[in-house]
Design an enzyme around this catalytic site. Structure first.
Site, mmCIF file in Angstrom:
data_model
loop_
_atom_site.group_PDB
_atom_site.id
_atom_site.type_symbol
_atom_site.label_atom_id
_atom_site.label_comp_id
_atom_site.label_asym_id
_atom_site.label_seq_id
_atom_site.Cartn_x
_atom_site.Cartn_y
_atom_site.Cartn_z
ATOM 1 N N GLU A 80 0.831 -1.195 0.000
ATOM 2 C CA GLU A 80 0.000 0.000 0.000
ATOM 3 C C GLU A 80 0.875 1.259 0.000
ATOM 4 O O GLU A 80 2.048 1.225 0.376
ATOM 5 C CB GLU A 80 -0.913 0.016 1.233
ATOM 6 C CG GLU A 80 -1.919 -1.115 1.302
ATOM 7 C CD GLU A 80 -3.069 -0.939 0.316
ATOM 8 O OE1 GLU A 80 -3.238 0.183 -0.215
ATOM 9 O OE2 GLU A 80 -3.806 -1.915 0.101
ATOM 10 N N CYS A 98 0.104 -9.493 -13.677
ATOM 11 C CA CYS A 98 0.192 -10.857 -14.217
ATOM 12 C C CYS A 98 -0.508 -10.858 -15.572
ATOM 13 O O CYS A 98 -1.697 -10.547 -15.656
ATOM 14 C CB CYS A 98 -0.466 -11.842 -13.258
ATOM 15 S SG CYS A 98 -0.434 -13.554 -13.835
ATOM 16 N N CYS A 105 -4.348 -22.501 -23.939
ATOM 17 C CA CYS A 105 -3.040 -23.080 -23.624
ATOM 18 C C CYS A 105 -2.960 -24.507 -24.152
ATOM 19 O O CYS A 105 -3.943 -25.239 -24.123
ATOM 20 C CB CYS A 105 -2.822 -23.067 -22.114
ATOM 21 S SG CYS A 105 -1.169 -23.579 -21.608
ATOM 22 N N CYS A 109 -2.611 -28.603 -18.142
ATOM 23 C CA CYS A 109 -2.412 -28.992 -16.741
ATOM 24 C C CYS A 109 -3.744 -29.398 -16.107
ATOM 25 O O CYS A 109 -4.772 -28.747 -16.314
ATOM 26 C CB CYS A 109 -1.811 -27.832 -15.954
ATOM 27 S SG CYS A 109 -0.171 -27.330 -16.538
ATOM 28 N N CYS A 112 -5.609 -26.687 -13.990
ATOM 29 C CA CYS A 112 -5.769 -25.348 -14.554
ATOM 30 C C CYS A 112 -7.049 -25.237 -15.375
ATOM 31 O O CYS A 112 -7.268 -26.018 -16.311
ATOM 32 C CB CYS A 112 -4.557 -25.005 -15.416
ATOM 33 S SG CYS A 112 -4.636 -23.358 -16.128
ATOM 34 N N CYS A 329 -6.900 -18.938 -12.502
ATOM 35 C CA CYS A 329 -6.576 -18.497 -13.853
ATOM 36 C C CYS A 329 -7.558 -19.111 -14.856
ATOM 37 O O CYS A 329 -7.756 -20.323 -14.888
ATOM 38 C CB CYS A 329 -5.146 -18.914 -14.203
ATOM 39 S SG CYS A 329 -4.589 -18.265 -15.777
#
Length: 346
Positions: A80, A98, A105, A109, A112, A329
């Protein structure tokens, strides 16, 4: 006839320093050139179609690309702002962004959500850079305020290495956002041949390995690509990677309840990373609808961390952010796709 080289620096300045959205706003560029640029180029290839703000200050973005595909990026507030008793700003807030490198993809995985939609295409350098630029604009972060960048969103960065390298160079340009490569971390699931290629490019970026398992059997279950690039080949590639003397190679370890959270795994990890200037980042698995995996108990995470620390391995537990929003994600993108499907049915 091409315009003089100094025009390129002027255009960079307008886009990356002054955050203009149209070529018409570039007052010191001749009108004829502005018209030509408007006909051939766009300043922002991304459109914010949705964002979710967390109580911890993190913001998850869903961007729409020119072909209507969507990608995610996240702004993480790491520290902060600090003010004195008179309200004077002493230290600016610190951010990490990010970003995604692909639409979907190829890696697949097991844990994921991005893998659910499969692979669609690589992002262009402009689409990679555009995520940082749009997030800085949206949050009124001055152009001279540096952010840290992690290529850890949707996609495998090393599967899009050439475009990734161009993005790193654009972002680090003194004429642009001037974000040092030392502030940029490339996270890979472990394509060992391309780890070596990235190292040979000598971009100056930091390296993070999404390891998540300490033996090939479990890693192949979690990351099928491990059949082609096993743990030994990844470790060999990491040992050749040029690392800044003040930095370490980050090993990301996603901790999943009753899968890889035991002390036996910690013991194997110690042996595996022997001789490497490494840092281990333990990450809580963030559950999402439909997954069979569960979030580990905090006590097990702390025991795992302490075991590594007691044996001389630098280890942190990543602070979980965005738990009150679509933290996993690919989750925000998947929700939007599912909602579109339902709308079309009705």
């Amino acid at each position: 006839m091409f315009p003089p080289r100094f025009r390129a620096k002027q255009i960079y300045n307008w886009i990356y320093r002054r955050y203009v959205n149209t070529f018409d706003d570039m007052a010191n560029i001749p009108k004829k050139l502005r018209n030509e640029l408007s006909e051939k180029f766009v300043i922002s290839p991304l459109k914010i179609v949705q964002k979710e703000s967390s109580s911890d200050g993190s913001i998850k973005y869903l961007f729409e690309l020119h072909d209507k595909h969507t990608i995610e990026a996240v702004l993480l507030k790491m520290k902060e702002a600090i003010y004195d008793e008179n309200g004077k700003l002493l230290h600016h807030p610190k951010y990490t962004v990010c970003v995604s490198s692909q639409v979907g993809c190829k890696v697949g995985c097991a844990f994921c959500l991005t893998a659910k939609g499969g692979f669609i295409r690589n992002l262009s350098p402009a689409e990679i850079v555009g995520q940082i630029l749009e997030i800085k604009k949206d949050n009124d972060i001055d152009s001279n305020r540096r952010v840290n960048i992690v290529y850890m969103g949707m996609g495998e960065p090393l599967d899009n290495l050439d475009n990734l390298a161009k993005a790193v160079r654009i972002l680090s340009s003194e004429s642009g956002l001037s974000i040092s490569p030392k502030r940029q971390t490339v996270s890979t699931s472990g394509i060992s041949s391309k780890i070596k290629k990235l190292g040979a490019m000598d971009l100056g970026v930091q390296l993070a390995i999404s390891l998540h398992a300490v033996d090939d059997k479990l890693r192949e279950e979690l990351i099928p690509m491990n059949k082609a690039y096993n743990i030994a080949s990844i470790i060999d590639a990491v040992k050749e990677f040029p690392v800044d003397t003040r930095k370490r190679v980050m090993f990301e370890y996603l901790v999943i309840k009753d899968v890889n959270d035991g002390i036996e795994s910690a013991k194997k990890l110690i042996k595996l990373l022997e001789g490497i200037k490494a840092k281990v980042n333990l990450i809580y698995f963030n559950p999402y609808p439909g997954t069979n995996f569960e979030r580990p108990e905090p006590e097990k995470m702390e025991n795992f961390q302490q075991y590594l620390i007691d044996r001389g391995l630098l280890c942190t537990i990543r602070e979980s952010k965005g738990l009150d929003i679509s933290a996993a994600c690919g989750q925000l993108r998947e929700q939007t796709i599912d909602n579109d499907i339902e709308s079309n049915k009705s």
